[in-house]
Design an enzyme around this catalytic site. Structure first.
Site, PDB file in Angstrom:
ATOM      1  N   ASP A  28       0.822  -1.222   0.000  1.00 47.19           N
ATOM      2  CA  ASP A  28       0.000   0.000   0.000  1.00 47.19           C
ATOM      3  C   ASP A  28       0.848   1.262   0.000  1.00 47.19           C
ATOM      4  O   ASP A  28       0.663   2.142  -0.838  1.00 47.19           O
ATOM      5  CB  ASP A  28      -0.915   0.049   1.244  1.00 47.19           C
ATOM      6  CG  ASP A  28      -2.060  -0.943   1.146  1.00 47.19           C
ATOM      7  OD1 ASP A  28      -2.438  -1.317   0.020  1.00 47.19           O
ATOM      8  OD2 ASP A  28      -2.573  -1.342   2.210  1.00 47.19           O
ATOM      9  N   ARG A 110       0.774   4.461  17.574  1.00 50.37           N
ATOM     10  CA  ARG A 110       0.429   5.601  16.699  1.00 50.37           C
ATOM     11  C   ARG A 110       0.811   6.965  17.280  1.00 50.37           C
ATOM     12  O   ARG A 110       1.316   7.814  16.547  1.00 50.37           O
ATOM     13  CB  ARG A 110      -1.056   5.583  16.325  1.00 50.37           C
ATOM     14  CG  ARG A 110      -1.551   4.285  15.687  1.00 50.37           C
ATOM     15  CD  ARG A 110      -0.704   3.790  14.546  1.00 50.37           C
ATOM     16  NE  ARG A 110      -1.211   2.539  13.989  1.00 50.37           N
ATOM     17  CZ  ARG A 110      -0.459   1.603  13.428  1.00 50.37           C
ATOM     18  NH1 ARG A 110       0.850   1.763  13.350  1.00 50.37           N
ATOM     19  NH2 ARG A 110      -0.991   0.500  12.955  1.00 50.37           N
ATOM     20  N   ASP A 139      -7.089   2.657  12.699  1.00 49.03           N
ATOM     21  CA  ASP A 139      -5.821   3.372  12.581  1.00 49.03           C
ATOM     22  C   ASP A 139      -5.949   4.705  11.852  1.00 49.03           C
ATOM     23  O   ASP A 139      -5.258   5.669  12.172  1.00 49.03           O
ATOM     24  CB  ASP A 139      -4.766   2.469  11.935  1.00 49.03           C
ATOM     25  CG  ASP A 139      -4.247   1.451  12.939  1.00 49.03           C
ATOM     26  OD1 ASP A 139      -4.148   1.809  14.130  1.00 49.03           O
ATOM     27  OD2 ASP A 139      -3.949   0.313  12.551  1.00 49.03           O
ATOM     28  N   SER A 191      -4.111  -9.765   7.820  1.00 49.53           N
ATOM     29  CA  SER A 191      -3.599  -8.411   7.959  1.00 49.53           C
ATOM     30  C   SER A 191      -2.929  -8.346   9.331  1.00 49.53           C
ATOM     31  O   SER A 191      -3.538  -8.670  10.347  1.00 49.53           O
ATOM     32  CB  SER A 191      -4.743  -7.404   7.862  1.00 49.53           C
ATOM     33  OG  SER A 191      -4.274  -6.150   8.298  1.00 49.53           O
TER      34      SER A 191
HETATM   35  N1  ARG Z   1      -7.901  -3.884  15.990  1.00 48.81           N
HETATM   36  C1  ARG Z   1      -6.631  -3.512  16.487  1.00 48.81           C
HETATM   37  C2  ARG Z   1      -6.614  -2.058  16.828  1.00 48.81           C
HETATM   38  O1  ARG Z   1      -7.359  -1.316  16.280  1.00 48.81           O
HETATM   39  C3  ARG Z   1      -5.505  -3.934  15.611  1.00 48.81           C
HETATM   40  C4  ARG Z   1      -5.369  -3.248  14.296  1.00 48.81           C
HETATM   41  C5  ARG Z   1      -4.269  -3.907  13.550  1.00 48.81           C
HETATM   42  N2  ARG Z   1      -4.015  -3.386  12.262  1.00 48.81           N
HETATM   43  C6  ARG Z   1      -3.833  -4.192  11.199  1.00 48.81           C
HETATM   44  N3  ARG Z   1      -3.556  -3.628  10.069  1.00 48.81           N
HETATM   45  N4  ARG Z   1      -3.917  -5.486  11.270  1.00 48.81           N
HETATM   46  O2  ARG Z   1      -5.865  -1.629  17.648  1.00 48.81           O
END
Ligand code: ARG
Length: 419
Positions: A28, A110, A139, A191
């Site tokens: 990406d 983050r 995210d 993912s």
């Molecule tokens: N659901 C989790 C969170 O929002 C993990 C997100 C993980 N991201 C990914 N691209 N797999 O904190």
């Protein structure tokens, strides 16, 4: 000249705007380099090393790769220490557990990444920050809210969400059309997001909550059935709410977390499989491997129960849930999060001592606690010799403590008689 005017002047003079891209090295964000260039931006890539289990090895190669894609500048920053000392440390003191199950990991990295992105944007004179998040996840919320909290003037772009290249194949074709050959590697069936605090695994076969997670979903924890037949005993020492040593060996938080990931993971401890409520309104099925996180929080909670008064523990528990929800929803740089942190920091002054843990085939049991600031008083608690507790005071206490109930029952009995 106002910022808008200077942007217009830039465009008129053919000068290109600059954008800082949160670059992971994956498909990406690789694709985003030519995409943003075609949108009229000069791209500055920033790779954040936060302890991804697979890509720890070669930061310099990732940095150079971004330049070959056409980035005008490229950074690869080792944020692991800062991530642990700032974000993970806060999470430990807060016993952070979103929906009582998930010790957070993406949500914790983050704020640190955004801080660096904004700093680099300022240094490089960039007008925007771009991320590679989709429109369905949490995210995007975190990147956008946290960058804006750090600089309300900066524009945050989410091109993967907003453009029409949504499949892997179309991304590969887009890159090829822009002169970037992508090695067609086998894509992961999941993912994944990883950092020192753990691994998140989602999508693919896991999207059906009835499916058992396949063995290949897990990479840093052993299957509990295959874990050693003998338990591993570890002693974790805490100072003011943070772990500082394991089995008598002092280490920084990063080393300590890495060590416990190893030890607990080997014993098959640290797997989570849950249905989670995302910020954007939908439920998702998420698997996590967080051996060190769960071990440390388990131990920390046990030590707090020894060192803190019950009413404080109860109030802290409420705020812990609020803290986790706040961080999960991208509200790191807010007065709410800061204020809860201040409360929590005040509670941790006496949370020092040692916790003995037994790790065994997927379980983690606290088997011993000691602390110089323990509130556990043997004399008060014992039913054997050495009792210092004044039982005679109990009788009067009962009379007063039960008084409202007694009055209620008397009135109730009266009312029932009248009816
Ligand atoms: N659901 C989790 C969170 O929002 C993990 C997100 C993980 N991201 C990914 N691209 N797999 O904190």
């Amino acid at each position: 000249m106002s910022e808008k005017n200077s942007e217009q002047a830039m465009a008129a003079s053919g000068e290109r705007k600059r954008v800082v891209l949160a670059y992971s090295g994956g498909l990406d964000t690789t694709c985003l380099v030519p995409y943003l260039q075609n949108q009229g931006y000069d791209v500055i890539c920033v790779f954040a090393a936060v302890g991804q289990f697979g890509t720890r090895a070669d930061m310099e190669a990732v940095r150079e790769k971004a330049l070959t894609l056409g980035a005008v500048a490229s950074y690869a920053i080792d944020m692991r220490e800062e991530y642990c000392d700032v974000a993970v440390a806060d999470a430990i003191r807060a016993n952070a557990m979103y929906e009582n199950k998930y010790p957070l990991l993406s949500a914790l990295s983050r704020p640190i990444i955004c801080k660096h992105l904004v700093d680099i944007a300022h240094k490089e004179g960039a007008v925007a920050i771009a991320h590679g998040c989709t429109g369905k996840g949490n995210d995007q919320v975190r990147f956008e809210l946290e960058c804006i909290a750090l600089d309300p003037e900066i524009e945050v772009l989410g091109p993967v969400r907003d453009w029409d290249l949504t499949t892997r194949l179309s991304e590969i074709e887009y890159c090829a059309a822009n002169g970037i050959e992508i090695e067609v590697t086998k894509s992961s069936p999941y993912s994944i997001d990883e950092n020192v605090w753990g691994r998140a695994i989602e999508c693919g076969i896991l999207e059906d909550p009835w499916n058992v997670p396949p063995a290949d979903a897990w990479t840093i924890t052993a299957n509990p059935q295959d874990a050693p037949d003998e338990p591993t005993v570890v002693e974790i020492e805490f100072e003011q709410g943070l772990p500082v040593a394991v089995d008598g060996k002092r280490m920084g938080l990063l080393k300590l977390v890495e060590h416990l990931n190893e030890v607990a993971g080997k014993n098959g401890y640290g797997r989570i499989d849950m249905i989670e409520d995302r910020v954007v309104g939908l439920k998702s099925r998420e698997c996590y491997e967080q051996p060190a996180a769960l071990t440390i929080i388990n131990a920390h909670k046990a030590l707090e129960s020894l060192c803190l008064p019950g009413d404080l523990l109860a109030c802290k528990l409420d705020l812990e849930h609020e803290w986790a929800r706040c961080v999960y929803r991208g509200l790191w740089y807010t007065p709410l999060k800061e204020s809860i942190d201040a409360f929590i920091a005040n509670t941790q002054k006496t949370v020092s001592g040692t916790v003995r843990i037994e790790l065994y085939k997927g379980s983690c049991t606290v088997t011993g606690l000691k602390s110089d600031s323990s509130m556990y008083d043997f004399g008060l608690a014992t039913y054997d010799d050495g009792d210092t507790y004044d039982r005679t005071a109990a009788k009067g206490f009962m009379d007063l403590f039960g008084l409202p109930n007694k009055v209620w029952a008397q009135r109730g009995a009266g009312a029932a008689k009248e009816a």
